[in-house]
Each structure stands twice: as C-alpha cells, then as structure tokens.
Design a protein around this motif. Structure first.
Motif, PDB file in Angstrom:
ATOM      1  N   ASP A  39     101.725 -63.185 -16.329  1.00  0.00           N
ATOM      2  CA  ASP A  39     101.798 -62.868 -17.875  1.00  0.00           C
ATOM      3  C   ASP A  39     100.469 -63.687 -18.342  1.00  0.00           C
ATOM      4  OD1 ASP A  39     105.098 -62.772 -17.809  1.00  0.00           O
ATOM      5  OD2 ASP A  39     104.532 -64.459 -17.141  1.00  0.00           O
ATOM      6  N   ARG A  40     100.740 -62.593 -19.312  1.00  0.00           N
ATOM      7  CA  ARG A  40      99.234 -62.493 -20.052  1.00  0.00           C
ATOM      8  C   ARG A  40      99.333 -63.398 -21.515  1.00  0.00           C
ATOM      9  NH1 ARG A  40      96.341 -56.481 -20.887  1.00  0.00           N
ATOM     10  NH2 ARG A  40      96.730 -55.978 -18.495  1.00  0.00           N
ATOM     11  N   LYS A  41      98.742 -64.542 -20.966  1.00  0.00           N
ATOM     12  CA  LYS A  41      98.409 -64.987 -22.915  1.00  0.00           C
ATOM     13  C   LYS A  41      97.034 -64.393 -22.834  1.00  0.00           C
ATOM     14  CE  LYS A  41      97.635 -70.290 -23.389  1.00  0.00           C
ATOM     15  NZ  LYS A  41      97.317 -71.552 -22.966  1.00  0.00           N
ATOM     16  N   TYR A  85      94.876 -64.574 -26.609  1.00  0.00           N
ATOM     17  CA  TYR A  85      93.520 -65.529 -27.040  1.00  0.00           C
ATOM     18  C   TYR A  85      92.344 -64.955 -27.089  1.00  0.00           C
ATOM     19  CZ  TYR A  85      92.406 -68.597 -23.767  1.00  0.00           C
ATOM     20  OH  TYR A  85      91.385 -69.167 -22.881  1.00  0.00           O
ATOM     21  N   TYR A 102      92.323 -62.115 -22.758  1.00  0.00           N
ATOM     22  CA  TYR A 102      93.684 -62.798 -22.191  1.00  0.00           C
ATOM     23  C   TYR A 102      93.386 -63.559 -21.386  1.00  0.00           C
ATOM     24  CZ  TYR A 102      94.105 -58.250 -19.593  1.00  0.00           C
ATOM     25  OH  TYR A 102      94.023 -57.651 -19.030  1.00  0.00           O
ATOM     26  N   SER A 156      97.817 -65.558 -16.638  1.00  0.00           N
ATOM     27  CA  SER A 156      99.063 -67.295 -16.623  1.00  0.00           C
ATOM     28  C   SER A 156      99.731 -67.161 -16.172  1.00  0.00           C
ATOM     29  CB  SER A 156      98.488 -68.051 -17.861  1.00  0.00           C
ATOM     30  OG  SER A 156      99.272 -68.964 -17.114  1.00  0.00           O
ATOM     31  N   LEU A 213     104.358 -67.432 -17.810  1.00  0.00           N
ATOM     32  CA  LEU A 213     104.913 -68.711 -18.365  1.00  0.00           C
ATOM     33  C   LEU A 213     106.545 -68.478 -17.948  1.00  0.00           C
ATOM     34  CD1 LEU A 213     105.335 -69.649 -21.084  1.00  0.00           C
ATOM     35  CD2 LEU A 213     105.654 -67.411 -22.249  1.00  0.00           C
ATOM     36  N   GLU A 253      96.889 -70.163 -12.469  1.00  0.00           N
ATOM     37  CA  GLU A 253      96.851 -68.577 -13.744  1.00  0.00           C
ATOM     38  C   GLU A 253      94.874 -69.664 -13.637  1.00  0.00           C
ATOM     39  OE1 GLU A 253      97.669 -71.824 -17.505  1.00  0.00           O
ATOM     40  OE2 GLU A 253      96.123 -73.150 -16.590  1.00  0.00           O
ATOM     41  N   TYR A 268     100.475 -67.398 -28.596  1.00  0.00           N
ATOM     42  CA  TYR A 268      99.822 -66.393 -27.761  1.00  0.00           C
ATOM     43  C   TYR A 268     100.184 -64.960 -27.375  1.00  0.00           C
ATOM     44  CZ  TYR A 268      97.570 -70.745 -27.079  1.00  0.00           C
ATOM     45  OH  TYR A 268      97.019 -72.222 -26.894  1.00  0.00           O
ATOM     46  N   TYR A 304     102.487 -63.725 -25.251  1.00  0.00           N
ATOM     47  CA  TYR A 304     102.671 -63.628 -23.871  1.00  0.00           C
ATOM     48  C   TYR A 304     103.796 -62.877 -23.514  1.00  0.00           C
ATOM     49  CZ  TYR A 304     101.791 -68.957 -22.023  1.00  0.00           C
ATOM     50  OH  TYR A 304     100.974 -69.245 -22.314  1.00  0.00           O
TER      51      TYR A 304
END
Lengths: 477, 496
Positions: free
Chosen positions: A79-81, A83, A92, A95, A97, A127, A272, A274
C-alpha cells in the motif's frame, strides 16, 4: 503516589534487512558511500519510474515470521502511505497496511515473575526506508541524500503485552537474536539498523481498560529505551495524579537531556491516505515456498547450545553465554575450526572478550578480531611461545585492531624465554641477591618460593616460562 | 504521390526500396510543421537538427542492412508524458516545464531499436487530465479538420500531428480514452492495448492501474505494426506481461466470417448524436455483409463506469503527482518561507486548474472516513463492470460502438463544463477499468465536416480480434481522406 499503576507497552520495531540491493531497484544498500551515489530514477522518485520488488526481502520477512511463530499471508499486498517530506522522494512510502506479509505471532521471554511469557506479534510488514536530510546550519539550507532511500525494512509490531522496561529489553534482545541468527540484519541500535518506537500507557493496577498511549521515537540504545520508558511512565502518572488527561501524541526522546518533547503536529500528520499500490502486483506466497524457506532456516540458539555441549564438550554455562550472540557463536565455531581447543576459545570469549566489551560499552556485534588470529594466539600459548600474561596483552591489542599475534609477538620481542642455561644464570643471580628469602624457603616457608619466581620474572622482563622458573629454582635451591 | 501521403509502413517500404530516404521524410515532415504548426500547436517541443542527424544514421543502418523493421526510418512523434532521454518531457505542465529525463521510456527504446526517427514531443492535456488538449500549459492544440475545434484529448497533439502530416505516427497514452477519443476526433486510427502489454516504465503516471501507451496512426496496418514493435516484456515494470501472442500483423486479414460482434444498447441511448449513431450502425452493417454475426445486448452498468473511473483515476493521480514538490526537479516557487510554504506555493503555481481539481478529488476519496464510501466502493463497481464484460466476451469476440457521443467540440466549450466533459468519456473508460483493448477507426464525416470514430473492444489479450475486425471494416469502407491542410497557415476553416 497514592495509587498503584501498571505500565502497558507495545513496540514497533524497524529492522533494516541485509540485502545487497534495495527493495524496489537494483541500487546497492552499502552504508557510508558519497551522498546520492547509490541512486537511480526509482529510488529518487523520478517521473515515470516504477518499483520492482526484491524477492530476497520477501524471503527474509517470511523467515523472520516463521521464527516468530507468525501466520504467513498467502496473498499479501503493498500500500502507499502518503505524506510530504523531502527525505521521501515520491512523497509516499511503499509499505503494507491491509495485507501484511506476516501476522499473529509471538516470541517467548522470561517475564517479570521469572516465568516464561509470550509477547504477541500483531504483524510484520515490508516497507522502504527514506533518505536522509543533512542540515547546513551555516548556509541556512538542507540537503538530501537518497542513498538510504529504498533500503528494505521490516516493521515488527508487537501486541501491548509488555509491562516493564525489563520485559521490553528482554523482548528486543530475543528479537534481535532471532534476526541475527537468520542473517537478515545485524540489528545495530546505535547505527539505526534496528529502531524501536515505544507505545506506552499507564492504568490503575487491576484495571482492564487501556489508558491513553503516547509513542516515543529516537531511542538509539537499550539504555535510552529503559530511561525513556521510566521517564514516560512517571510523566503520565504525574499527569493523571494532577487530574489531567494524557494526550495521544508522538514524542521525541532526547537522551542527553533525559527528557522527551512532543513532535510538531506537522511531523505527525495522521491521515496517510493509504491505498493499494497499483504499480506492484500482489505477493503470492505458496505453501511450497514457505516450506522451502522453513527448510533453509538456520540453527537457532537452543539447538546450537545443545550441539556445542555435545560436539565440543564445553560446559552448559559456556554454551549459554557464547550462543547469546550470533556473532560470538560464529567466532567460536570458526576459531575451533582453525584447530583451537574449544574450551580455551570459550574461555577467551567469556572472559577477556566480555570484560573488554563491558569496559568499552560495546555489543558482541562490534567484535572485529578474526577467528584466525584468536586461533593463532591460543596456539602461541599452547606451544609455550608466550606466557599467559603476555597473551593477555596481545589479546587486548588484537581486540583493538585485529593484529596478527605471531607478528606482534615477534616485532615486540615478547617470546617466552625457554633458554634453560640463560635462565639458570639469572636464577643464580636472584638467589645471590635475596639471601633472606632463600633462608625462609629452606626453613619451610613455601611463600618465599613465589617471591623468588616473581623476582626472576621481573629480571627476564616477563618473558620467561613461569613453570620452568619454578622447577629450576627448586633444583638450584 | 506526396511523400506525406504514405502510411508509416508504406513509407518504410519506400525507404527500403530506395525510392525515398529517411532524411527526405524528415524534411517533408518539418516543412509541414513550418506551414501548420503555428496554427495547430501539435508539439510542445521538437528538435530539427537532432531529427535530421538521427535520420541520416538510420538511413545508413538501413542501407547497411542492420535494421529490418517495418517502421525503419519513419518519423514519429511522442506524447510529452513519455520520457525521452535528453529531450524535455513536460506533461504539458508548468511544474515540469524544464524537466529533461536521464532515461527513455521502454516503449521509446523499442521504437528506437526499430529505427524510428523522433521528431518531437506532442501537446496534451496537463498530466493527461482532460479530453480536449486545452488544459496544456502551452495552450491548446487545434483540430486540423477545423481549427475552431479541439482535437480531443488527452493525446490531442499526437492525434492532430498524425492527421495533419506533422509526423507519420505517434505514441499516446490512454487512461480513460485518451488515445481512442482524439483519434476519433481527428479521423485517424488509435489503439489502447490490453493493460500490461506495453511497458509503463517512463510513462509519467496519471492513473497507474489504468494507463497504457498505444499508437495513433493512419490506418489499421500501421497500428498492428507499431503495436508489434512496442509490445515487449519489461522487467522494470512489475505489471508488464510476457505476451506470447504479440504477432499482431498476422491479424491483418480481410475476413470476419463468423466473428461474433455485440452492440451494447446502452451505447446508443440519449446523449449520442444521431449522425454518429447512424455512421456506427452503418459500419456494423458493412461487417455483417462480410459475414460477421451482429447482435444487440445489454451492458447495464455503463452509467456507473464514469463515477467509478473518476474516483479511482483521481485517487491514484493524487498520489502519483505528490512527487512534484519543487525539491528534486521541475518548477519551484521563487519566494517562500519554510518547507510547507514552499510545497504549497510551488504546487499552487505549478499545476493548472483541472489537475488541482483531480488532486483534491483524489485526496478526498482516500481520506480516512471516506475511503470505504468512495474508493473501496469504486473498486467494487470496477469489479462488477469487469464481470459484466467477461460475460459479454463469453458470447462475443468484439464489442462495437461509438468512440464518443459527439464529434470534436469547439474550443473553450468543455472547460466551462467539466462534468459534461467527463460524461463524454462514457464509451471509452470501461476499457481502462477492465484492462481490455480498444481501437478507434474513422467511420464517417458528420454534417459539420468532422470525422466520426468507430470503437471496437476486445477481451483481454485478444487484440487480434479487434485488429482483424477493424482491418476488414477498413477494406470495406475504402480510403478515408485526411483533412485538407494545404493552406492551414491561413486557417482555412473560419468560424462564425
């Protein structure tokens, strides 16, 4: 303090995996290169670049999961986080989730009460690491180095199962040992290859509900972790006792000031956004792949201990200490492999090595003398080329700079004096110079002999073989 | 015959035979550019000297027998969201106005290996967001059929350049119809291959799960040849497929006997211009005459495709465009106080209105508390639409319909009504949501003198079905004359 309080602690542990290349590109992960030399369009977030997953990262994550009794996710996703921060080139982080690679495991530690205690592992996910900002105070600007950007990490998220700093340290020590045994990371807290964030809350003793927790970052040693936990426990209790409420926030520990302060809310933005990473297909892990990895799992501590006792005939006490660190165990086996006597190797590791590590405040992972040199040193003593006090001196030198003991002894003229005739002359001289002691010896005082041995050693500047002096003295007296 | 009248494959043949040279072709293209470019604005940048040098090189290699491809020596234009090493790649955005990539997209490398001569980078909607090529930072491209009209978008520069003879073929990208719709508006052939067929490495992402690079060209034969060249497994794109059935030119067969073609009733509802409906159904009739089996059927979820599409595409875009932050490359605002102010000002000044609208929409649908209601729901709708298409393809080899509900609108009309513009994507976006291939082929001219596009959709990895059908249709239809651009420096088509 009127009431009794319990501390509830959960950990988020980041471990840098020891792969040759980064998680999503072919760049080297080697530490300490010139800034931005281990980079490419992918790990610098250039437009149009795409990530490709490093298979070794998945294998390491699974092997850590298996060693910590986790369930391995058959269909795992990234997944993309999102920030914004300059050390994060895409803004991003890729990572996991929703479907992390491992879930629902545990490790066993010795708890507060001395009994075995299971610390639950909620999940382990893969990640990428971020780059590094370098602030130029003089120029009032910052630079960014993307060498670390894309270095693979696993994050091991525990359940809130720990109740004291001791349990936290026992858990981290256990985790570190497992990962080191797997060869997945060197797990050095001071260099950041292992980083622990502490989530802590307090509640009245006996209460079933959790208090409001804080998250503590920037803990670079076991000492810092212990101090931060004790400090944060006190801080929260003071707030509660004052009738106020603990605020859920992220705090940064300053180990020099022994104080933590809340991080700015901008560094702590929580939404974030996600969502599933569309550039990477799901990671499908077959039963067969898991079994392959399981069959390749190395010998862990308990098995290794049993084998050392059986194979090398060393006491359980020795085997226990040596296997407490993968690095020590590796040195032990390699030195024995060079032909050295196992018990003698063990004595060096448990005695001098541990003593020096303690004095220098270092970890076994910092040992850098080679097994070959340790074997050489033991052989020099066995062959009576040097005596034990010289051996100690040489070992200290070896511990510092991994010198070759044979060369060192040669260069510094430290060889034991085994020249009988020469020694006899010196002893005769000593006898003549110490008539009182000779008289004492003859009147039955055994101590006097020791004194004379010492005087002879002094006269040979420590190079003589003490046993030989002993024999010759008796003969000449 | 004018050298510019050759198709790409036709030109490569002539070059191989020694009838014309690659340099002559480049010269012809640039003289057309000299005449028309001020009026049409197809390109964001081009490099005449480099193109001539490259043509000389390629010509030598062809003469030495080193290049055999069916595109050797043919001038090509590349959409400006596809990275070209050493050539500015701007995405038609101020935020990337001076960005020069250090690497070429995989698809560009494939073309170069085949001896293509790159003329320049074509205009587009900013970051491919738009259906008219009007959101470009460098101003709109005009439709060579009528310069008062848009060429469609987002690959409008590529489509107009091919139609006007400012190149022989072009690469575009298609996220919701961005190749097929401008091809339809400009009277040329455009194709979006199955997702995963052409590597996305070097394509500056808009909606990563929807984006595909594809050809814009003069006819179906060119289309199959270009697609064959750019179809190549790429280990740098994790979504890239290893296609074993990529010999698309084998499908250039004038035979559709027994080909099962379905026509979705929902594609002929209200909102579709009657002239388009008539032209498309006439095309279906031609195919039926040649032995295809034509049937009507229902695609009941058609209306849900647009909201699902704009949710997913905007969500991915909001994340994909985060890297444009003024830190590493591209535009940075001049005056700022601190990091966050720099981010804000750079992005406020660097992005245009439509891009900002979609970033905000995408950020919203991914926000905590809204994620399930919007983004996850959109993914579920996408899965349902895919099921419906799977069902359709169990009965039909090809789905036939229009490309767009209207022919090219006038400049300026769409910008004021973004919702109407979004609705114009209704026939094309399902192919992106489901990953299936689609081709747009000209099938008529309306009463305004603007071309009408026919769209053929096939099942995933079944490009050959639609290429075969399109080719057979093209044979039955006969030659489709391009726009008259002989006097375009004076703007032939005055509008009232």
């Amino acid at each position: 303090m009127a009431k009794e309080y319990d501390t509830v602690i959960g950990l988020e542990v980041h471990v840098e995996l020891d792969t040759k290349t980064k998680i999503f590109c072919g760049c080297s992960t080697a530490f300490g290169a010139e800034p931005n030399t281990h980079t490419c369009p992918v790990c610098t977030g250039m437009p149009g670049s795409l990530p490709v997953l490093n298979k070794q990262v998945v294998e390491y994550a699974i092997s850590v999961g298996l060693a910590t009794n986790c369930r391995i996710t058959g269909f795992s996703k990234f997944d993309r986080k999102n920030y914004f921060y300059p050390d994060n080139p895409q803004n991003y982080q890729i990572s996991q989730l929703y479907l992390p690679i491992c879930t629902n495991g545990f490790v066993e530690i010795t708890g507060e009460d001395g009994n075995n205690k299971k610390i639950g592992i909620h999940e382990i996910h893969m990640e990428e690491d971020a780059g590094k900002l370098i602030h130029d105070e003089w120029e009032d600007c910052s630079y960014v180095d993307y060498n670390r950007s894309g270095v693979p990490l696993i994050e091991i998220v525990s359940e809130p199962d720990m109740r004291s700093a001791d349990e936290v340290i026992a858990y981290l020590t256990k985790l570190r040992m497992i990962i080191q045994y797997l060869g997945a990371s060197d797990c050095k807290l001071n260099e950041g290859s292992m980083r622990a964030d502490v989530n802590l809350s307090v509640r009245e003793a006996g209460s079933e509900t959790f208090g409001t927790r804080t998250e503590m970052k920037n803990l670079n040693s076991f000492k810092a972790i212990r101090r931060a936990i004790e400090n944060e426990r006190e801080r929260q209790i003071d707030i509660i006792e004052a009738g106020e409420k603990v605020i859920q926030e992220t705090r940064r520990w300053d180990d020099n000031k022994e104080y933590s302060y809340p991080m700015r809310s901008k560094e702590d933005a929580k939404d974030y956004r996600y969502f599933p990473e569309p550039d990477l297909p799901p990671v499908v892990v077959s039963e067969q792949w898991i079994e392959e990895i399981r069959s390749r799992q190395p010998e862990f501590r308990d098995e290794k201990m049993a084998r050392y006792i059986r194979e090398f005939d060393i006491p359980e006490y020795d085997a226990d200490i040596i296997t407490s660190s993968k690095k020590m165990a590796d040195i032990f086996e390699a030195t024995v492999g060079e032909g050295a006597n196992p018990k003698k190797v063990s004595n060096y590791l448990m005695g001098e090595t541990m003593r020096l590590l303690k004095i220098l405040e270092k970890e076994p992972e910092d040992i850098h003398f080679s097994p070959e040199n340790l074997a050489r040193l033991i052989k020099l003593t066995d062959d009576q080329v040097i005596n034990s006090s010289v051996a100690k001196e040489v070992f200290e030198k070896m511990f510092e700079e991994d010198v070759n003991p044979e060369e060192y002894v040669e260069i510094h003229g430290l060889k034991q004096n085994n020249d009988v005739e020469g020694l006899k002359e010196i002893i005769k001289q000593v006898i003549t110079e110490n008539p009182k002691s000779v008289e004492d010896y003859h009147s039955g005082k055994e101590k006097a002999l020791g004194f004379l041995v010492g005087q002879t050693m002094k006269a040979t500047r420590g190079k003589a073989n003490p046993e030989m002096i002993h024999l010759l003295l008796k003969e000449l007296l | 015959m004018d050298i510019l009248d050759f198709t790409a494959v036709g030109l490569a043949d002539e070059i191989k035979k020694g009838e014309v040279s690659a340099q002559e072709a480049v010269e012809a293209v640039f003289s057309r550019i000299d005449n028309c470019e001020d009026e049409l604005n197809c390109y964001i940048s081009f490099d005449r000297m480099e193109a001539v040098k490259r043509a000389q090189q390629v010509q030598k290699a062809i003469e030495a027998g080193e290049i055999h491809s069916s595109l050797a020596g043919v001038p090509v234009a590349i959409k400006d969201n596809i990275c070209t090493k050493g050539m500015k790649t701007t995405c038609a955005s101020k935020i990337l106005q001076n960005f020069v990539p250090t690497y070429s997209a995989h698809a560009v490398k494939c073309l170069e290996e085949a001896g293509a001569v790159i003329i320049g980078k074509t205009n587009m909607d900013e970051f491919a967001m738009g259906s008219t090529t009007e959101t470009s930072f460098t101003g709109p491209t005009k439709n060579p059929w009528n310069t008062a009209c848009v060429p469609g978008g987002s690959s409008g520069g590529s489509a107009a350049a091919v139609a006007a003879g400012e190149c022989y073929y072009a690469l575009g990208s298609d996220t919701g119809g961005s190749i097929r719709q401008p091809a339809g508006y400009c009277g040329i052939v455009g194709m979006k291959p199955t997702y995963s067929t052409v590597s996305r490495y070097g394509l500056i992402a808009y909606g990563s799960s929807l984006d595909q690079i594809g050809p814009l060209c003069k006819d179906v034969t060119d289309c199959a040849n270009i697609l064959e060249v750019i179809t190549s497994y790429d280990e740098k794109d994790s979504t890239s497929a290893r296609r074993k059935d990529a010999s698309f030119t084998e499908a250039l067969v004038d035979d559709v006997k027994g080909m099962r073609i379905g026509i979705p009733k929902e594609y002929f509802g209200k909102g579709l211009e009657p002239e388009i409906s008539a032209a498309v159904l006439k095309a279906a009739a031609l195919l039926e005459e040649k032995g295809a089996i034509i049937e009507e059927f229902n695609l009941t979820l058609t209306d849900y495709a647009i909201p699902a599409y704009y949710t997913i595409a905007s969500a991915e875009a909001s994340s994909n465009l985060e890297r444009f932050d003024g830190i590493k490359y591209g535009y940075r605002t001049e005056v700022y106080e601190g990091l966050h102010n720099m981010y804000k000002k750079t992005r406020s000044e660097g992005f245009g209105g439509e891009v900002k609208r979609r970033i905000m929409l995408g950020s919203f649908v991914l926000s905590s508390g809204y994620y399930d209601a919007y983004y996850l729901k959109a993914l579920r709708v996408k899965a349902l639409i895919k099921q419906e298409f799977d069902k359709a393809f169990s009965k039909y080899d090809v789905i036939l319909g229009p490309v767009a509900p209207q022919t090219a609108p006038k400049l300026g009309e769409s910008l004021t009504e973004p919702l109407k513009m979004y609705l114009g994507d209704i026939y094309t976006i399902s192919a992106n949501l489901t990953g299936i291939p689609g081709i747009s082929v000209p099938c008529g001219i309306d009463s305004k003198g603007l071309p009408i596009g026919l769209q053929l959709l096939g099942d995933c990895f079944r490009e050959k079905n639609i290429i075969r059908t399109a080719y057979a249709y093209e044979q039955a239809r006969g030659k489709f004359a391009g726009p008259d651009v002989s006097g375009c420096e004076h703007s032939l088509y005055e509008v009232e």
